[in-house]
Design an enzyme around this catalytic site. Sequence first.
Site, PDB file in Angstrom:
ATOM      1  N   SER A 145       0.834  -1.205   0.000  1.00 33.50           N
ATOM      2  CA  SER A 145       0.000   0.000   0.000  1.00 33.50           C
ATOM      3  C   SER A 145       0.865   1.250   0.000  1.00 33.50           C
ATOM      4  O   SER A 145       2.062   1.178   0.305  1.00 33.50           O
ATOM      5  CB  SER A 145      -0.876  -0.019   1.257  1.00 33.50           C
ATOM      6  OG  SER A 145      -1.371   1.266   1.575  1.00 33.50           O
ATOM      7  N   TYR A 158      -3.544  -0.068   9.955  1.00 37.60           N
ATOM      8  CA  TYR A 158      -3.350  -0.440   8.551  1.00 37.60           C
ATOM      9  C   TYR A 158      -1.931  -0.117   8.104  1.00 37.60           C
ATOM     10  O   TYR A 158      -1.259  -0.943   7.476  1.00 37.60           O
ATOM     11  CB  TYR A 158      -4.373   0.314   7.707  1.00 37.60           C
ATOM     12  CG  TYR A 158      -4.409  -0.022   6.246  1.00 37.60           C
ATOM     13  CD1 TYR A 158      -3.790   0.795   5.314  1.00 37.60           C
ATOM     14  CD2 TYR A 158      -5.103  -1.149   5.783  1.00 37.60           C
ATOM     15  CE1 TYR A 158      -3.839   0.510   3.961  1.00 37.60           C
ATOM     16  CE2 TYR A 158      -5.161  -1.439   4.430  1.00 37.60           C
ATOM     17  CZ  TYR A 158      -4.537  -0.605   3.516  1.00 37.60           C
ATOM     18  OH  TYR A 158      -4.589  -0.892   2.179  1.00 37.60           O
TER      19      TYR A 158
HETATM   20  P1  NAP Z   1     -11.946  -4.943  -0.596  1.00 32.76           P
HETATM   21  O1  NAP Z   1     -12.730  -4.431  -1.729  1.00 32.76           O
HETATM   22  O2  NAP Z   1     -12.350  -4.621   0.798  1.00 32.76           O
HETATM   23  O3  NAP Z   1     -11.731  -6.530  -0.756  1.00 32.76           O
HETATM   24  C1  NAP Z   1     -10.981  -7.204   0.238  1.00 32.76           C
HETATM   25  C2  NAP Z   1     -11.262  -8.670   0.067  1.00 32.76           C
HETATM   26  O4  NAP Z   1     -10.599  -9.420   1.100  1.00 32.76           O
HETATM   27  C3  NAP Z   1     -12.765  -8.974   0.194  1.00 32.76           C
HETATM   28  O5  NAP Z   1     -13.129  -9.988  -0.684  1.00 32.76           O
HETATM   29  C4  NAP Z   1     -12.845  -9.437   1.633  1.00 32.76           C
HETATM   30  O6  NAP Z   1     -13.935 -10.235   1.915  1.00 32.76           O
HETATM   31  C5  NAP Z   1     -11.563 -10.250   1.725  1.00 32.76           C
HETATM   32  N1  NAP Z   1     -11.228 -10.554   3.126  1.00 32.76           N
HETATM   33  C6  NAP Z   1     -11.207  -9.693   4.169  1.00 32.76           C
HETATM   34  N2  NAP Z   1     -10.880 -10.343   5.284  1.00 32.76           N
HETATM   35  C7  NAP Z   1     -10.705 -11.655   4.947  1.00 32.76           C
HETATM   36  C8  NAP Z   1     -10.359 -12.841   5.676  1.00 32.76           C
HETATM   37  N3  NAP Z   1     -10.147 -12.812   6.999  1.00 32.76           N
HETATM   38  N4  NAP Z   1     -10.261 -14.016   4.996  1.00 32.76           N
HETATM   39  C9  NAP Z   1     -10.508 -14.055   3.668  1.00 32.76           C
HETATM   40  N5  NAP Z   1     -10.829 -12.974   2.918  1.00 32.76           N
HETATM   41  C10 NAP Z   1     -10.928 -11.796   3.570  1.00 32.76           C
HETATM   42  O7  NAP Z   1     -10.460  -4.402  -0.737  1.00 32.76           O
HETATM   43  P2  NAP Z   1      -9.639  -3.981  -2.035  1.00 32.76           P
HETATM   44  O8  NAP Z   1      -9.694  -2.493  -2.183  1.00 32.76           O
HETATM   45  O9  NAP Z   1      -9.976  -4.875  -3.181  1.00 32.76           O
HETATM   46  O10 NAP Z   1      -8.182  -4.331  -1.480  1.00 32.76           O
HETATM   47  C11 NAP Z   1      -7.582  -5.592  -1.692  1.00 32.76           C
HETATM   48  C12 NAP Z   1      -6.188  -5.483  -1.117  1.00 32.76           C
HETATM   49  O11 NAP Z   1      -5.530  -4.345  -1.674  1.00 32.76           O
HETATM   50  C13 NAP Z   1      -6.182  -5.272   0.396  1.00 32.76           C
HETATM   51  O12 NAP Z   1      -5.061  -5.934   0.957  1.00 32.76           O
HETATM   52  C14 NAP Z   1      -5.984  -3.743   0.522  1.00 32.76           C
HETATM   53  O13 NAP Z   1      -5.377  -3.400   1.756  1.00 32.76           O
HETATM   54  C15 NAP Z   1      -5.068  -3.497  -0.629  1.00 32.76           C
HETATM   55  N6  NAP Z   1      -5.025  -2.130  -1.125  1.00 32.76           N
HETATM   56  C16 NAP Z   1      -6.173  -1.502  -1.506  1.00 32.76           C
HETATM   57  C17 NAP Z   1      -6.071  -0.197  -2.041  1.00 32.76           C
HETATM   58  C18 NAP Z   1      -7.266   0.580  -2.497  1.00 32.76           C
HETATM   59  O14 NAP Z   1      -7.122   1.807  -2.677  1.00 32.76           O
HETATM   60  N7  NAP Z   1      -8.416  -0.036  -2.676  1.00 32.76           N
HETATM   61  C19 NAP Z   1      -4.832   0.408  -2.171  1.00 32.76           C
HETATM   62  C20 NAP Z   1      -3.694  -0.266  -1.713  1.00 32.76           C
HETATM   63  C21 NAP Z   1      -3.804  -1.546  -1.211  1.00 32.76           C
HETATM   64  P3  NAP Z   1     -15.116  -9.547   2.823  1.00 32.76           P
HETATM   65  O15 NAP Z   1     -15.943  -8.770   1.858  1.00 32.76           O
HETATM   66  O16 NAP Z   1     -15.807 -10.689   3.476  1.00 32.76           O
HETATM   67  O17 NAP Z   1     -14.422  -8.657   3.853  1.00 32.76           O
HETATM   68  C1  GCO Z   2      -6.962   5.185   3.253  1.00 31.03           C
HETATM   69  C2  GCO Z   2      -7.090   4.291   2.045  1.00 31.03           C
HETATM   70  C3  GCO Z   2      -5.713   3.777   1.651  1.00 31.03           C
HETATM   71  C4  GCO Z   2      -5.836   2.827   0.489  1.00 31.03           C
HETATM   72  C5  GCO Z   2      -4.512   2.286   0.085  1.00 31.03           C
HETATM   73  C6  GCO Z   2      -3.572   3.334  -0.399  1.00 31.03           C
HETATM   74  O1  GCO Z   2      -7.881   5.196   4.084  1.00 31.03           O
HETATM   75  O2  GCO Z   2      -5.946   5.889   3.307  1.00 31.03           O
HETATM   76  O3  GCO Z   2      -7.970   3.219   2.310  1.00 31.03           O
HETATM   77  O4  GCO Z   2      -5.098   3.157   2.719  1.00 31.03           O
HETATM   78  O5  GCO Z   2      -6.633   1.750   0.829  1.00 31.03           O
HETATM   79  O6  GCO Z   2      -3.935   1.476   1.039  1.00 31.03           O
HETATM   80  O7  GCO Z   2      -2.453   2.673  -0.957  1.00 31.03           O
END
Ligand code: NAP
Ligand code: GCO
Length: 264
Positions: A145, A158
Amino acid sequence: MENIFSLKGKIALVTGASYGIGFEIAKAYANAGAAIVFNDISQDLVDKGLEAYHAYGIKANGYVCDVTDETAIQSMVAQIEKEIGIIDILVNNAGIIKRSPMLDMPADEFRKVIDIDLNAPFIVSKAVLPSMMKKGHGKIINICSMMSELGRETVSAYAAAKGGLKMLTKNIAAEFGSANIQCNGIGPGYIATPQTAPLREIQADGSRHPFDQFIIAKTPAARWGNPEDLAGPAVFLASDASNFVNGHILYVDGGILAYIGKQP
Ligand code: NAP
Ligand code: GCO
């Protein structure tokens, strides 16, 4: 050149991939030739994921499993190896975020974020590494992230987890590089998924959320990322094209980490 990006004949496990970033990465892997396996926390989510993959003509295999449960993960990996085959590519994608001022965050909430976002990648990696070692190759990709590098108010748990995940990535690279296993990270910028939906909500007066405007000003690309923006980098890190890339965090952020932000 095309062949070195092919995932033909590979089995990819993407955790938490019923939707969001994990789903898009798994879809890209399927399009590159990989067999897709994913897990999510409930049968309902797994079924929704299977339908979504099917809609794209992808025959995925879904398992209900909480990534924080070591026993359940060990048996899920054993079941996958029996039913489908040894996992060549693992993407530790499952993750949650809790946004709260640190002084208002109970310790058990902090622990829950660390458990899912940091302990679980350790648990799942430990489950797949022995067979990767036997097979003589493997790819582990941890979804880090911006918070692997930067802090911001309300995301202490986080940021601690994602900073730790960056270092776990380097440590797996260090410990297993000689077994021809590459472990790298992808550091997405701000991506439009359910996880960030609260940060993009249109305000009562019809204006964009202040945080939405903030991110636009902080991103040279002047837009939020889409999960599809991560597909190419994810395929690169899962393919033979990255066999000498190890312990690297590839930031896919539209330039945020390179930019002080648009002057007001
Ligand atoms: P999301 O839409 O919240 O999807 C997360 C997924 O992980 C969901 O399917 C969720 O299922 C599943 N999950 C959560 N807890 C779990 C557990 N204990 N066991 C199995 N599955 C579980 O998040 P996203 O935005 O796609 O993010 C995916 C990854 O990218 C995460 O690691 C997040 O930190 C990272 N990330 C996101 C962003 C962003 O801007 N979106 C940026 C940087 C990094 P449930 O629906 O049941 O919770
Ligand atoms: C926040 C956002 C971010 C993104 C991502 C950025 O609240 O700042 O959720 O943390 O999820 O991780 O890279």
